[in-house]
Design a protein around this motif. Structure first.
Motif, PDB file in Angstrom:
ATOM      1  N   LEU A   1      29.698  70.523 125.516  1.00 38.87           N
ATOM      2  CA  LEU A   1      28.927  69.836 126.550  1.00 38.87           C
ATOM      3  C   LEU A   1      29.849  69.150 127.551  1.00 38.87           C
ATOM      4  O   LEU A   1      29.668  69.282 128.768  1.00 38.87           O
ATOM      5  CB  LEU A   1      27.983  68.807 125.913  1.00 38.87           C
ATOM      6  N   SER A   2      30.859  68.438 127.047  1.00 43.42           N
ATOM      7  CA  SER A   2      31.790  67.756 127.957  1.00 43.42           C
ATOM      8  C   SER A   2      32.540  68.754 128.831  1.00 43.42           C
ATOM      9  O   SER A   2      32.753  68.517 130.025  1.00 43.42           O
ATOM     10  CB  SER A   2      32.788  66.919 127.157  1.00 43.42           C
ATOM     11  N   ALA A   3      32.945  69.896 128.250  1.00 44.13           N
ATOM     12  CA  ALA A   3      33.644  70.910 129.032  1.00 44.13           C
ATOM     13  C   ALA A   3      32.756  71.442 130.138  1.00 44.13           C
ATOM     14  O   ALA A   3      33.215  71.685 131.261  1.00 44.13           O
ATOM     15  CB  ALA A   3      34.099  72.056 128.119  1.00 44.13           C
ATOM     16  N   TYR A   4      31.476  71.609 129.825  1.00 46.72           N
ATOM     17  CA  TYR A   4      30.548  72.071 130.848  1.00 46.72           C
ATOM     18  C   TYR A   4      30.436  71.049 131.974  1.00 46.72           C
ATOM     19  O   TYR A   4      30.458  71.399 133.160  1.00 46.72           O
ATOM     20  CB  TYR A   4      29.172  72.323 130.231  1.00 46.72           C
ATOM     21  N   LEU A   5      30.319  69.773 131.609  1.00 41.38           N
ATOM     22  CA  LEU A   5      30.175  68.726 132.624  1.00 41.38           C
ATOM     23  C   LEU A   5      31.425  68.627 133.503  1.00 41.38           C
ATOM     24  O   LEU A   5      31.317  68.468 134.722  1.00 41.38           O
ATOM     25  CB  LEU A   5      29.888  67.384 131.953  1.00 41.38           C
TER      26      LEU A   5
ATOM     27  N   ALA B   1      31.595  69.547 137.402  1.00 44.17           N
ATOM     28  CA  ALA B   1      32.043  68.570 138.397  1.00 44.17           C
ATOM     29  C   ALA B   1      33.137  69.141 139.280  1.00 44.17           C
ATOM     30  O   ALA B   1      33.069  69.058 140.516  1.00 44.17           O
ATOM     31  CB  ALA B   1      32.533  67.311 137.688  1.00 44.17           C
ATOM     32  N   LEU B   2      34.151  69.740 138.663  1.00 47.93           N
ATOM     33  CA  LEU B   2      35.278  70.257 139.434  1.00 47.93           C
ATOM     34  C   LEU B   2      34.856  71.411 140.333  1.00 47.93           C
ATOM     35  O   LEU B   2      35.338  71.548 141.467  1.00 47.93           O
ATOM     36  CB  LEU B   2      36.397  70.699 138.490  1.00 47.93           C
TER      37      LEU B   2
ATOM     38  N   TYR C   1      22.363  59.326 136.165  1.00 53.39           N
ATOM     39  CA  TYR C   1      22.601  60.576 135.451  1.00 53.39           C
ATOM     40  C   TYR C   1      23.483  60.338 134.228  1.00 53.39           C
ATOM     41  O   TYR C   1      23.270  60.943 133.164  1.00 53.39           O
ATOM     42  CB  TYR C   1      23.265  61.571 136.400  1.00 53.39           C
ATOM     43  N   THR C   2      24.454  59.462 134.350  1.00 54.45           N
ATOM     44  CA  THR C   2      25.380  59.198 133.253  1.00 54.45           C
ATOM     45  C   THR C   2      24.664  58.617 132.050  1.00 54.45           C
ATOM     46  O   THR C   2      24.913  59.022 130.904  1.00 54.45           O
ATOM     47  CB  THR C   2      26.494  58.245 133.719  1.00 54.45           C
ATOM     48  N   GLY C   3      23.770  57.659 132.273  1.00 57.83           N
ATOM     49  CA  GLY C   3      23.025  57.079 131.162  1.00 57.83           C
ATOM     50  C   GLY C   3      22.182  58.117 130.443  1.00 57.83           C
ATOM     51  O   GLY C   3      22.116  58.151 129.201  1.00 57.83           O
ATOM     52  N   LEU C   4      21.540  58.990 131.202  1.00 58.37           N
ATOM     53  CA  LEU C   4      20.698  60.029 130.612  1.00 58.37           C
ATOM     54  C   LEU C   4      21.525  60.988 129.761  1.00 58.37           C
ATOM     55  O   LEU C   4      21.173  61.291 128.606  1.00 58.37           O
ATOM     56  CB  LEU C   4      19.979  60.799 131.718  1.00 58.37           C
ATOM     57  N   ILE C   5      22.641  61.489 130.281  1.00 57.14           N
ATOM     58  CA  ILE C   5      23.454  62.458 129.560  1.00 57.14           C
ATOM     59  C   ILE C   5      24.106  61.832 128.337  1.00 57.14           C
ATOM     60  O   ILE C   5      24.265  62.484 127.292  1.00 57.14           O
ATOM     61  CB  ILE C   5      24.516  63.069 130.489  1.00 57.14           C
TER      62      ILE C   5
ATOM     63  N   GLN D   1      28.677  64.137 137.250  1.00 61.94           N
ATOM     64  CA  GLN D   1      29.155  64.982 136.167  1.00 61.94           C
ATOM     65  C   GLN D   1      30.399  64.400 135.497  1.00 61.94           C
ATOM     66  O   GLN D   1      30.524  64.407 134.266  1.00 61.94           O
ATOM     67  CB  GLN D   1      29.457  66.382 136.700  1.00 61.94           C
ATOM     68  N   VAL D   2      31.324  63.896 136.297  1.00 61.67           N
ATOM     69  CA  VAL D   2      32.557  63.333 135.728  1.00 61.67           C
ATOM     70  C   VAL D   2      32.252  62.082 134.907  1.00 61.67           C
ATOM     71  O   VAL D   2      32.710  61.934 133.765  1.00 61.67           O
ATOM     72  CB  VAL D   2      33.571  63.010 136.841  1.00 61.67           C
ATOM     73  N   SER D   3      31.478  61.171 135.470  1.00 60.39           N
ATOM     74  CA  SER D   3      31.168  59.944 134.737  1.00 60.39           C
ATOM     75  C   SER D   3      30.357  60.243 133.481  1.00 60.39           C
ATOM     76  O   SER D   3      30.573  59.620 132.433  1.00 60.39           O
ATOM     77  CB  SER D   3      30.418  58.962 135.644  1.00 60.39           C
TER      78      SER D   3
END
Length: 404
Positions: free
Chosen positions: A49-53, A57-58, A224-228, A350-352
């Motif tokens: 999941l983190s790799a996807y985010l 982002a990038l 978005y960060t809180g939700l993810i 996405q990054v946060s």
């Protein structure tokens, strides 16, 4: 060819933006089983999941400004090709490392889809009308998060976790054909200067000098960060605390996602009349109520998942009210840099989210409190930033033109 102010165009743009949530929600219920299949820890599984985010982002950084020179349609076709290839590799990945790498490629394609779909909206609409279009897209897109966990859970029960990525591949191929056949080029004017790295960086520099744009950007990122952060930890929390199977977990996720459907439905009805900022304020307060409800459910330590499901649903009602308007507000500051603005508005969340969700899952042994407190902290930050935006709108300096 599709034309503006038609449901067909809205549905296509919604489907393009839905690639991102579908790519996470469809396989969320299977995360524990992926760990068992590869014999790895929850923190390693969470890297998918983190790799996807991070990849998402990038990827957004380049698509937007490049599309400001070369157009939206060709960029979408390149992005969808990357997405389909990444989905195929995910479906046949022999190791967790290959799966993580394929998720980055899948994300790189998905990032272009959402950036360029939003840029198309800015090409056709502005102000509150853009906010309404983004909310309508969110309303159509909301059926994805509602149905995706159920579909993912059902596919997992019948065919195993790999079938989720096979389904994403099929969806990506269908979108590729539709864009190639039905979407016209929407970029009307190109920048006067030649495209270069320095001109791209200059475009970003001009955007971050706009006070209101920065506030819209931070509000969208915090919400978005809180939700993810919660969604990343939720499968492990629900499995460890309540013993939910992947299918029952998918039912809970889908039930909560109805909140997002309700929030976007309300936003489409009120945003033109109430304005972007007032609609965002309503969303911020509902998000905070939902975050407090999540913390209450964790504190009460119920034996059933229902209170947490309802609390997350309330938070998502606020998210559905707020997030599309934050994007519309930021795009309204873009002038001739819609692509670059869309990139930044997607990159920051996405990054946060990747950073905070990785930290939350690393603390999963502590129970649900790290995730619940992360949601509450982000909701409080959203409300604070909204208050600053409302106050800043009274002063014209460093502002951008957008409806209040």
């Amino acid at each position: 060819m599709l034309k503006p102010d038609t449901f067909a165009l809205t549905a296509l743009l919604a489907a393009l933006t839905a690639l991102a949530p579908l790519s996470t929600d469809l396989y969320l219920p299977t995360l524990p089983d992926i760990g068992r299949a590869f014999g790895v820890s929850p923190s390693q599984v969470q890297l998918t999941l983190s790799a996807y985010l991070v990849g998402f982002a990038l990827g957004q950084i380049g698509y937007g400004p490049i599309s400001d020179w070369y157009g939206r349609r060709s960029g979408l076709l390149v992005a969808l090709a990357c997405y389909c290839l990444g989905s195929l590799i995910c479906a046949v990945a022999p190791t967790i490392e290959v799966l993580i790498g394929a998720r980055v490629l899948q994300a790189f394609g998905g990032s272009g889809a959402i950036v360029l779909a939003r840029a198309v909206v800015r090409d056709f609409y502005s102000g509150a009308r853009a906010g309404k279009e983004l909310s309508m897209m969110g309303l159509v897109m909301a059926f994805g998060p509602v149905s995706a966990p159920l579909i993912g859970g059902g596919l997992h029960a019948l065919f195993g976790w790999r079938s989720a990525f096979a389904a994403l591949l099929a969806f990506g191929l269908a979108l590729t054909v539709t864009v190639a056949r039905k979407l016209p080029e929407t970029l009307a004017e190109k920048p006067d200067e030649r495209m270069s790295l320095s001109s791209m960086l200059a475009g970003y520099r001009d955007l971050v000098r706009i006070r209101d744009f920065n506030l819209y950007l931070m509000i969208g990122a915090a919400s978005y960060t809180g939700l993810i952060a919660w969604l990343a930890a939720m499968p492990f929390i629900y499995h460890n605390r309540f013993g939910l199977t992947p299918f029952l977990m998918s039912l809970s996720i889908s039930a909560s996602a109805v909140g997002y459907l309700i929030g976007t439905m309300i936003a489409t009805r009120i945003v033109v009349r109430a304005g972007i900022i007032r609609t965002m304020g309503m969303g911020a307060m509902v998000m905070l109520a939902g975050a407090l409800a999540i913390c209450g459910a964790v504190a009460m330590d119920f034996d059933t998942v229902i209170p947490a499901t309802v609390a997350v649903g309330i938070n998502l009602v606020g998210f559905g009210l707020l997030f599309p308007q934050a994007i519309a507000g930021g795009l309204s500051c873009a002038a001739g840099r819609a692509g670059a603005a869309s990139s930044l508005l997607g990159f920051a969340p996405q990054v946060s989210a990747a950073i905070l969700s990785a930290w939350v899952v690393s603390k999963i042994a502590s129970g649900a409190w790290p995730a619940a407190l992360a949601v509450l902290a982000m909701a409080l930050l959203v409300l604070l930033l909204w208050l600053l935006l409302q106050r800043a709108r009274r002063s014209p300096s460093a502002s951008c033109v957008s409806p209040s």
